[in-house]
Design a protein around this motif. Structure first.
Motif, mmCIF file in Angstrom:
data_model
loop_
_atom_site.group_PDB
_atom_site.id
_atom_site.type_symbol
_atom_site.label_atom_id
_atom_site.label_comp_id
_atom_site.label_asym_id
_atom_site.label_seq_id
_atom_site.Cartn_x
_atom_site.Cartn_y
_atom_site.Cartn_z
ATOM 1 N N ALA A 32 2.269 26.343 29.993
ATOM 2 C CA ALA A 32 3.327 27.351 29.964
ATOM 3 C C ALA A 32 2.849 28.617 29.275
ATOM 4 C CB ALA A 32 4.553 26.777 29.251
ATOM 5 N N ALA A 33 2.090 28.447 28.189
ATOM 6 C CA ALA A 33 1.600 29.607 27.451
ATOM 7 C C ALA A 33 0.606 30.413 28.274
ATOM 8 C CB ALA A 33 0.963 29.157 26.141
ATOM 9 N N LEU A 34 -0.241 29.754 29.044
ATOM 10 C CA LEU A 34 -1.192 30.458 29.894
ATOM 11 C C LEU A 34 -0.503 31.194 31.031
ATOM 12 C CD1 LEU A 34 -4.035 27.786 30.164
ATOM 13 C CD2 LEU A 34 -4.231 30.043 29.095
ATOM 14 N N ALA A 35 0.621 30.659 31.488
ATOM 15 C CA ALA A 35 1.300 31.219 32.653
ATOM 16 C C ALA A 35 2.304 32.307 32.307
ATOM 17 C CB ALA A 35 2.010 30.104 33.426
ATOM 18 N N SER A 36 2.687 32.415 31.032
ATOM 19 C CA SER A 36 3.729 33.360 30.650
ATOM 20 C C SER A 36 3.275 34.167 29.445
ATOM 21 C CB SER A 36 5.025 32.625 30.307
ATOM 22 O OG SER A 36 5.974 33.501 29.740
ATOM 23 N N ALA A 37 3.693 35.424 29.395
ATOM 24 C CA ALA A 37 3.358 36.287 28.263
ATOM 25 C C ALA A 37 4.549 36.534 27.362
ATOM 26 C CB ALA A 37 2.796 37.611 28.761
ATOM 27 N N ILE A 226 -4.217 41.062 33.605
ATOM 28 C CA ILE A 226 -4.663 40.187 32.520
ATOM 29 C C ILE A 226 -4.302 38.739 32.818
ATOM 30 C CG2 ILE A 226 -4.107 39.508 30.137
ATOM 31 C CD1 ILE A 226 -4.368 42.323 29.288
ATOM 32 N N MET A 227 -3.118 38.511 33.336
ATOM 33 C CA MET A 227 -2.701 37.138 33.620
ATOM 34 C C MET A 227 -3.532 36.551 34.753
ATOM 35 S SD MET A 227 -0.584 36.696 31.236
ATOM 36 C CE MET A 227 0.144 35.101 31.615
ATOM 37 N N ALA A 228 -3.927 37.379 35.722
ATOM 38 C CA ALA A 228 -4.793 36.905 36.801
ATOM 39 C C ALA A 228 -6.163 36.507 36.244
ATOM 40 C CB ALA A 228 -4.946 37.982 37.874
ATOM 41 N N ALA A 229 -6.681 37.316 35.315
ATOM 42 C CA ALA A 229 -7.965 36.992 34.691
ATOM 43 C C ALA A 229 -7.852 35.734 33.846
ATOM 44 C CB ALA A 229 -8.446 38.167 33.845
ATOM 45 N N THR A 230 -6.751 35.591 33.139
ATOM 46 C CA THR A 230 -6.519 34.397 32.325
ATOM 47 C C THR A 230 -6.511 33.149 33.195
ATOM 48 O OG1 THR A 230 -5.233 35.649 30.697
ATOM 49 C CG2 THR A 230 -4.896 33.272 30.753
ATOM 50 N N PHE A 245 -13.268 24.478 29.215
ATOM 51 C CA PHE A 245 -12.839 24.866 27.876
ATOM 52 C C PHE A 245 -11.622 24.080 27.397
ATOM 53 C CE2 PHE A 245 -14.332 28.733 30.150
ATOM 54 C CZ PHE A 245 -15.539 28.877 29.497
ATOM 55 N N LYS A 246 -11.498 23.989 26.080
ATOM 56 C CA LYS A 246 -10.292 23.511 25.426
ATOM 57 C C LYS A 246 -9.736 24.685 24.629
ATOM 58 C CE LYS A 246 -12.075 18.778 24.876
ATOM 59 N NZ LYS A 246 -12.485 17.733 23.881
ATOM 60 N N VAL A 247 -8.667 25.270 25.124
ATOM 61 C CA VAL A 247 -8.104 26.469 24.506
ATOM 62 C C VAL A 247 -7.575 26.130 23.122
ATOM 63 C CG1 VAL A 247 -6.291 28.214 24.655
ATOM 64 C CG2 VAL A 247 -7.566 27.552 26.702
ATOM 65 N N THR A 248 -7.987 26.896 22.126
ATOM 66 C CA THR A 248 -7.507 26.689 20.755
ATOM 67 C C THR A 248 -6.439 27.698 20.357
ATOM 68 O OG1 THR A 248 -9.352 28.037 19.935
ATOM 69 C CG2 THR A 248 -9.658 25.634 19.980
ATOM 70 N N PHE A 434 -0.231 33.222 16.088
ATOM 71 C CA PHE A 434 -0.744 33.297 17.453
ATOM 72 C C PHE A 434 0.384 33.020 18.443
ATOM 73 C CE2 PHE A 434 -4.648 31.265 15.305
ATOM 74 C CZ PHE A 434 -5.088 32.493 14.841
ATOM 75 N N TYR A 435 0.210 33.505 19.674
ATOM 76 C CA TYR A 435 1.186 33.219 20.720
ATOM 77 C C TYR A 435 1.195 31.730 21.034
ATOM 78 C CZ TYR A 435 3.588 33.524 25.229
ATOM 79 O OH TYR A 435 4.458 33.373 26.260
ATOM 80 N N TYR A 436 0.004 31.145 21.066
ATOM 81 C CA TYR A 436 -0.154 29.698 21.249
ATOM 82 C C TYR A 436 -1.284 29.226 20.352
ATOM 83 C CZ TYR A 436 -2.142 25.368 23.032
ATOM 84 O OH TYR A 436 -2.656 24.103 23.114
ATOM 85 N N THR A 437 -1.131 28.027 19.782
ATOM 86 C CA THR A 437 -2.203 27.406 19.031
ATOM 87 C C THR A 437 -2.225 25.914 19.333
ATOM 88 O OG1 THR A 437 -2.982 26.786 16.826
ATOM 89 C CG2 THR A 437 -0.642 27.300 17.029
ATOM 90 N N SER A 438 -3.411 25.369 19.456
ATOM 91 C CA SER A 438 -3.553 23.926 19.669
ATOM 92 C C SER A 438 -3.337 23.153 18.371
ATOM 93 C CB SER A 438 -4.951 23.613 20.219
ATOM 94 O OG SER A 438 -5.961 23.992 19.285
ATOM 95 N N ASP A 439 -3.259 23.869 17.258
ATOM 96 C CA ASP A 439 -3.059 23.244 15.943
ATOM 97 C C ASP A 439 -1.934 23.968 15.207
ATOM 98 O OD1 ASP A 439 -3.243 21.939 13.523
ATOM 99 O OD2 ASP A 439 -5.156 22.851 12.935
#
Length: 521
Positions: A32-37, A226-230, A245-248, A434-439
């Motif tokens: 969800a975080a990768l798909a939305s800003a 930017i979202m297309a590049a992401t 990758f494992k996004v942190t 951060f907008y998203y964090t794995s921790d």
């Protein structure tokens, strides 16, 4: 912005926060975080993108960190663009996003070389779709020491750059200046460190020295780009590179928006988010603290920030593997706007003096000041401390971040004394942190919006960054100013709270994908 418009935008913000709370409770938070800003999707409805050329005037340069076709405008003393302005300012991209990650690749030659081809294919596809300009999308791929240490312990093949058997870290660029100063070999890429004024918010714990394998900086006036590049780099489809990758973390933010007599993004977004002190941000300010950070004179010109450009700085001239690369410092800081505007420096002149140097007497009309005084010498700073018991933020660093004498680069460019070396790429954020964090626990993730800064600086060596950052605290190689580094007299330090920091190596474009993997066997 009219009150009615402000209320509408604030309502949209509350709705977006409610949606994010729902998404946080799902099992696909990263997806969800990768798909939305989130709230940053609203930027293009409240800011007018600059009119820029759609395509680069030349092919992509080897310098990944340079965003091509950046506009330069002249502005008056309040930061408003005008044809008879006296100060040149670079107009930054509206959107800035950083994604950090560790690798999801086995540590062997075959897997890394396959990953290298996969990532480079994705990057080339993006370059065919988007030029490396603000109207397209600028992509900077950077690599941390953990990548080199874990994945490139030694080189198995002889090349024109290295002998077979070369061990980590001896294949990294050498910082010749710092090595001479310290009497032993120091590399251009160093581990991050703390500084005298470093302080996190109460309950946050010490500054977190991150250990990511890589980071990608995306810059554009278009969020869709930017979202297309992401998606291409971190999505998990068949033609996407995300499986590597494992996004942190995902760090989103913004800059500018107010160069054309319009209300800037910092003011609009801070007001809409009801940040303490938001009402005091100058309407057309480029940044939360009310000052312009992209003065042309305060940004390294051309390719001066390359590893090899300045003679005697590193060992990458003329044929180094990392030639046309640079180093990158990435930090997150909170900015205490209420204290800055309302408690510690309520007078505009005091804020000017804290940002630049004590003793200045600016015009009384507040604005996003673009004052560009001559750089102070170390003696000038010390004299200011004797007289005012204070020093200014930029004044304290002028003699450390610039050439000290006229210099001719290895490419023949003439740089006068006082030419700035680093290139800044920082941007404001509402992320906490951060907008998203794995921790989320370790990174103290909070849904409540906060005034923050994702600080980015490019320079030939991390040694240069360290000396600049120490000067910001009044620490020089031969003296320490008698001012407590978090006191009212230490520039802007007392309203900044650092939470995270990491250093990266930015290879040239030709080696941006899994650098050195081609030499493994």
């Amino acid at each position: 912005m009219a009150n009615s418009d402000e209320n509408v935008f604030a309502g949209k913000l509350r709705g977006e926060l409610s949606r994010r709370r729902f998404l946080q409770g799902t099992a696909c938070t990263l997806g969800a975080a990768l798909a939305s800003a989130g709230i940053y999707e609203k930027i293009e409805t409240i800011a007018q993108p600059p009119e820029r050329p759609a395509f680069a005037s030349s092919p992509p340069t080897q310098e990944q960190y340079i965003l091509q076709n950046e506009q330069v405008v002249t502005v008056d003393g309040s930061g408003v663009e005008t044809s008879n302005g006296t100060t040149a300012v670079r107009v930054p991209a509206l959107h800035d996003h950083v994604i950090t990650a560790t690798l999801n690749v086995p540590a062997n030659a075959k897997a890394l070389q396959e990953a290298q081809r996969h990532l480079e294919s994705a990057l080339m596809g993006l370059e065919q779709q988007f030029p490396p300009t603000p109207a397209g999308v600028g992509i900077t791929v950077a690599w941390g020491l953990p990548y080199f240490h874990h994945y490139i312990p030694s080189l198995g093949k002889t090349s024109s750059f290295f002998k077979a058997g070369t061990l980590y870290p001896t294949y990294l660029p050498v910082d010749l200046v710092t090595s001479k100063m310290e009497g032993h070999t120091v590399y251009a890429l160093q581990e991050s460190r703390t500084f005298p004024s470093d302080q996190s918010p109460p309950g946050f714990g010490p500054v977190r020295m991150e250990q990511n394998d890589m980071a990608v900086l995306l810059r554009s006036d278009s969020l869709a780009n930017i979202m297309a590049a992401t998606k291409a780099l971190f999505g998990t489809g068949s033609n996407q590179a995300g499986g590597l990758f494992k996004v942190t973390s995902i760090r989103r933010g913004f800059s500018g928006g107010g160069f054309y007599g319009l209300q800037g993004l910092p003011s609009k977004l801070a007001l809409a988010a009801h940040l303490p002190g938001a009402q005091s941000i100058p309407a057309n300010a480029q940044g939360f603290l009310g000052f312009t950070t992209t003065l042309q004179s305060n940004m390294g010109p051309g390719i001066i920030a390359n590893l090899e450009t300045l003679p005697g700085v590193t060992d990458q001239w003329p044929h180094g593997y990392f030639r046309q690369g640079t180093t990158m410092q990435l930090s997150h800081l909170f900015q205490d706007l209420a204290t800055w505007y309302e408690q510690r420096f309520p007078q505009y002149a005091r804020r000017v003096q804290a940002m630049f140097q004590p003793g200045l007497s600016p015009a009384p009309a507040p604005g996003t000041l673009t004052l560009d005084p001559p750089g102070q010498s170390e003696a000038d700073v010390a004299h200011g401390v004797e007289r005012y018991r204070a020093y200014g933020h930029s004044g304290s660093m002028a003699q450390v971040d610039s050439t000290t004498s006229p210099t001719t680069s290895n490419y023949g460019a003439a740089y006068p004394a006082g030419t700035t070396i680093p290139v800044r790429g920082d941007f404001d954020t509402l992320d906490n942190p951060f907008y998203y964090t794995s921790d989320p626990t370790g990174n103290h993730y909070n849904e409540k919006k906060a005034a923050g800064l994702h600080f980015i600086m490019f320079q030939p060596t991390i040694g240069i960054f360290n000396r600049v950052r120490l000067a910001m605290d009044g620490h020089y190689s031969d003296t320490t100013l008698p001012v407590a580094p978090r006191s009212h007299g230490a520039g802007i330090n007392s309203v900044l709270f650092t939470t995270h920091r990491q250093n990266y190596l930015v290879p040239p474009r030709r080696h941006r994908s899994f650098p050195l993997a081609e030499f493994l066997s």
